[in-house]
Design a protein around this motif. Structure first.
Motif: not given
Length: 122
Positions: A60-66, A81-83, A86-88
């Motif tokens: 998941v990228l900063p603008r919510g792009e998955v 930054p990123y996440v 297992s699930d956004p």
């Protein structure tokens, strides 16, 4: 970084550019996780790669792009930054503190349903 004999003799223009810029390998890590998990990572001055060896995950990228990743997929992450999750929709915890011990390069969150390796060049 260690190369096999065959890769030492082959031309590698990307490695030539990285070497010319004075970059080097910063760290290699492994994440084994099962169930619901989500790790956030801050922006760092490096290029990071993440490869999915088993299972799946999403980035998941900063603008919510998955971006969904599955076994065999590799992604490159620049200074953002990123996440990894297992699930956004799973609430995230800070991932960096899990990897700060230089003697530990494997983090286990539950089982090994998903296995990811990562590395970075700074």
């Amino acid at each position: 970084m260690v190369f096999s004999r065959s890769s030492k003799s082959a031309a590698d223009p990307l490695w030539d550019v990285i070497t010319a810029l004075g970059a080097g390998s910063a760290r290699r890590t492994r994440l084994e996780a099962s169930g619901h998990w989500s790790l956030s990572f801050p922006s760092v001055n490096r290029i990071k790669f993440v490869a999915v060896l088993r299972g799946r995950c999403c980035m998941v990228l900063p603008r919510g792009e998955v971006h969904d990743l599955a076994q065999g997929d590799v992604c490159l992450i620049g200074r953002t930054p990123y996440v990894a999750a297992s699930d956004p929709k799973t609430p995230s915890m800070e991932g960096l503190p899990l990897f700060t011990n230089p003697d530990r390069d494997v983090v286990r969150l539950g089982g090994d349903e998903s296995v990811l390796i990562g590395g970075s060049v700074s």
